[in-house]
Write an enzyme that holds these catalytic residues in place. Structure first.
Site, mmCIF file in Angstrom:
data_model
loop_
_atom_site.group_PDB
_atom_site.id
_atom_site.type_symbol
_atom_site.label_atom_id
_atom_site.label_comp_id
_atom_site.label_asym_id
_atom_site.label_seq_id
_atom_site.Cartn_x
_atom_site.Cartn_y
_atom_site.Cartn_z
ATOM 1 N N ASP A 145 -6.145 7.894 -1.734
ATOM 2 C CA ASP A 145 -6.741 7.125 -0.636
ATOM 3 C C ASP A 145 -8.179 7.588 -0.381
ATOM 4 O OD1 ASP A 145 -7.128 5.660 1.656
ATOM 5 O OD2 ASP A 145 -5.342 6.391 2.683
ATOM 6 N N ASP A 218 -5.729 -2.027 5.941
ATOM 7 C CA ASP A 218 -4.316 -1.781 6.264
ATOM 8 C C ASP A 218 -3.600 -2.967 6.911
ATOM 9 O OD1 ASP A 218 -5.214 0.682 5.503
ATOM 10 O OD2 ASP A 218 -4.332 1.762 7.190
HETATM 11 C C1 GLA Z 1 -5.117 4.745 5.192
HETATM 12 C C2 GLA Z 1 -4.203 3.948 4.249
HETATM 13 C C3 GLA Z 1 -2.820 3.827 4.875
HETATM 14 C C4 GLA Z 1 -2.249 5.210 5.135
HETATM 15 C C5 GLA Z 1 -3.200 6.020 6.001
HETATM 16 C C6 GLA Z 1 -2.764 7.479 6.114
HETATM 17 O O1 GLA Z 1 -5.358 4.070 6.372
HETATM 18 O O2 GLA Z 1 -4.755 2.687 4.002
HETATM 19 O O3 GLA Z 1 -1.960 3.087 4.024
HETATM 20 O O4 GLA Z 1 -2.034 5.853 3.894
HETATM 21 O O5 GLA Z 1 -4.519 6.017 5.466
HETATM 22 O O6 GLA Z 1 -3.654 8.261 6.826
#
Ligand code: GLA
Length: 393
Positions: A145, A218
Site C-alpha cells: 500500500d 477506498d
Molecule cells: C489504505 C488502503 C485500505 C487499507 C488501509 C489500511 O487506505 O487503501 O484498503 O489497507 O490503507 O491502513
C-alpha cells in the site's frame, strides 16, 4: 497439473474441464481481509477465528481461501533489520501455520514507504529482507500500500521539477523492487498493489509482477461509494486477465449499512468485473442473506470463470445500466442494474449479445431457469436492485 472443476449446474453448458499449469492468481483471488470490519483493532485471535469461520460457514469451500491481515500488525525491526509483529500478533509463523492447517492461505500487508497508512513500519529500504521474512512465515499474499511513499514521490518531484513522469516512474520502480524481491523468494505470493489507481496501474502492473492492482480509492459500506467505484470500472476490461486482475477494492457485503438488494448489486458488479472477492465482514455475524449473497455458487462461478475475461458496460441510460461478461463455452453473464429510487424495467437485447436465435436464461439470484428467450429480455427491478443472468445457447 491442475484440474479446475466446475461448481455449478448453470455452468455445465458453459465450460469444459480445464487442464493447465497452476498459475498464481489464475482466477481472481478470493478470501477475507481484516480491514473493512476490524480496521486497526485486528488481533491474532480475530484472524484465527476468521479462519475457523471461513471453514465452519462454508466460505472456504465456496472458494474464499486467503486470510489477509491488513494494516497494524507490524512491530519494530531488530538490530539486523528483521521486521517483527507487534503485541497483537505474538507469532506470525505460528499464525501462518494455523491458517494453513485449515486449508487456507495467509496474506499480509506492507508499504513501499517508511510507514504504512496506519503509521506502522513499512518496507522502505528492507524490501528483500521483508520478502524473505514473509516467505519464512509462509505468506501467500502481500498487499503493498503506497501510503507514506507518497512523500517520497513528492520529494522526487521537487528534486526534478521539469520531469513530468518522475512520480510515476519512481512509484513503478518501488513496486517493481518488491515484485522482484517476492519473486526471488521462490514462493508463489500473490502480489496486490494498492496505490488507489493513480497513474493507471492496469497499464504497468503486470510488468512489476503484480497479480492485481487497486483501481480506485477506498470503498466504504455505503451504496453511494460502492456504485461510484463499481460503475466507474467501465473501459478497464481489456486490462484484466488470468494472473493480473483489476481490483475495485474489497467487499462490504455483511457489514450492515446496505440493503440486501444493494449488496446483491455489489456482488453482481464485482463478479462481472472479474474482481478479486475479498470479504470484509465479521464472519461470526453473517445473516442467512449475507451467506446467500457471498456464497451463491453461480455468482462465484461467474467471477472465477476460467476464460478470465472481465465484463464491461453494454449500455447506460440515466439510472439504468446493463453490463455483460463473456464466459467460457459461449455463455454470457448479464447484469441489469437499477440505481434509481423507484421500481424500473431494465432490458437487454439478447441478439445484441450474441444470441440471435435466443438463448436459455438463468436467473442467478433467484436460482431459477427462466426458459428459452429471444429478442429483448426485460426484468422489473426494485430500487437499487440488480438482476444477474447467465445466458447460454
Ligand atoms: C489504505 C488502503 C485500505 C487499507 C488501509 C489500511 O487506505 O487503501 O484498503 O489497507 O490503507 O491502513
Amino acid at each position: 497439473m491442475r484440474i479446475a472443476a466446475l461448481v455449478s449446474f448453470a455452468f455445465l453448458l458453459c465450460a469444459a474441464l480445464l487442464f493447465g499449469e497452476t498459475k498464481t492468481a489464475a482466477t481472481p483471488p478470493m478470501g477475507w481481509n481484516s480491514w473493512n470490519h476490524f480496521a486497526e483493532h485486528v488481533t491474532d485471535a480475530d484472524v484465527r477465528s476468521a479462519a475457523d469461520m471461513l471453514v465452519s460457514t462454508g466460505m472456504r469451500d465456496a472458494g474464499y481461501i486467503y486470510v489477509n491481515v491488513d494494516d497494524t500488525w507490524q512491530g519494530k525491526r531488530d538490530a539486523q533489520g528483521v521486521i517483527h509483529a507487534n503485541e497483537k500478533f505474538p507469532d506470525m509463523k505460528t499464525l501462518g501455520d494455523y491458517i494453513h492447517s485449515k486449508g487456507l492461505k495467509f496474506g499480509i500487508y506492507s508499504s513501499p514507504g517508511a510507514k504504512t497508512c496506519g503509521g506502522y513500519e513499512g518496507s522502505l529500504g528492507h524490501e528483500a529482507q521483508d520478502a524473505k521474512t514473509y516467505a519464512e512465515w509462509g505468506v501467500d499474499f502481500l498487499k503493498y500500500d503506497l501510503c507514506s511513499y507518497n512523500d517520497d514521490l513528492l520529494k522526487a518531484q521537487a528534486e526534478h521539477p521539469g520531469d513530468t513522469n518522475i512520480k510515476k516512474n519512481t512509484m513503478i520502480a518501488a513496486y517493481k523492487k518488491m515484485g522482484d524481491a517476492l519473486k526471488a523468494t521462490g514462493r508463489p505470493i500473490v502480489y496486490s498493489l494498492c496505490q488507489y489507481g493513480v497513474d493507471q496501474p492496469w497499464k504497468w502492473g503486470p510488468e512489476v509482477g503484480a497479480s492485481m492492482w487497486r483501481t480506485t480509492d477506498d470503498i466504504d459500506d455505503s451504496y453511494g461509494r460502492m456504485i461510484a467505484i463499481g460503475f466507474s470500472q467501465a473501459g478497464l476490461s481489456k486490462y484484466g486477465g488470468p494472473g493480473h486482475w483489476n481490483d475495485p477494492d474489497m467487499l462490504e457485503v455483511g457489514n450492515g449499512k446496505m440493503t440486501a438488494d444493494e449488496y446483491r448489486t455489489h456482488m453482481s458488479l464485482w463478479v462481472l468485473l472479474a474482481a478479486p472477492l475479498l470479504a470484509g465482514n465479521d464472519l461470526s455475524k453473517m445473516t442467512d442473506e449475507d451467506k446467500s449473497i457471498l456464497m451463491n455458487k453461480e455468482a462465484i462461478a461467474i467471477d472465477q470463470d476460467p476464460l478470465g475475461k472481465q465484463g464491461d458496460r453494454l449500455y447506460e441510460s440515466g439510472d439504468l445500466d446493463v453490463w455483460t461478461r463473456p464466459l467460457s463455452g459461449g455463455c454470457v453473464a448479464v447484469g441489469l442494474f437499477n440505481r434509481s429510487w423507484s421500481v424500473r424495467d431494465v432490458s437487454v437485447d439478447l441478439a445484441e449479445i450474441g444470441f440471435k436465435s435466443g438463448g436459455n436464461v438463468r436467473d442467478v439470484w433467484k436460482q431459477k431457469d427462466l426458459g428459452h428467450k429471444s429478442g429483448v429480455f426485460t426484468d422489473t427491478l426494485v430500487k437499487h436492485g440488480a438482476t444477474l443472468l447467465i445466458v447460454s445457447k
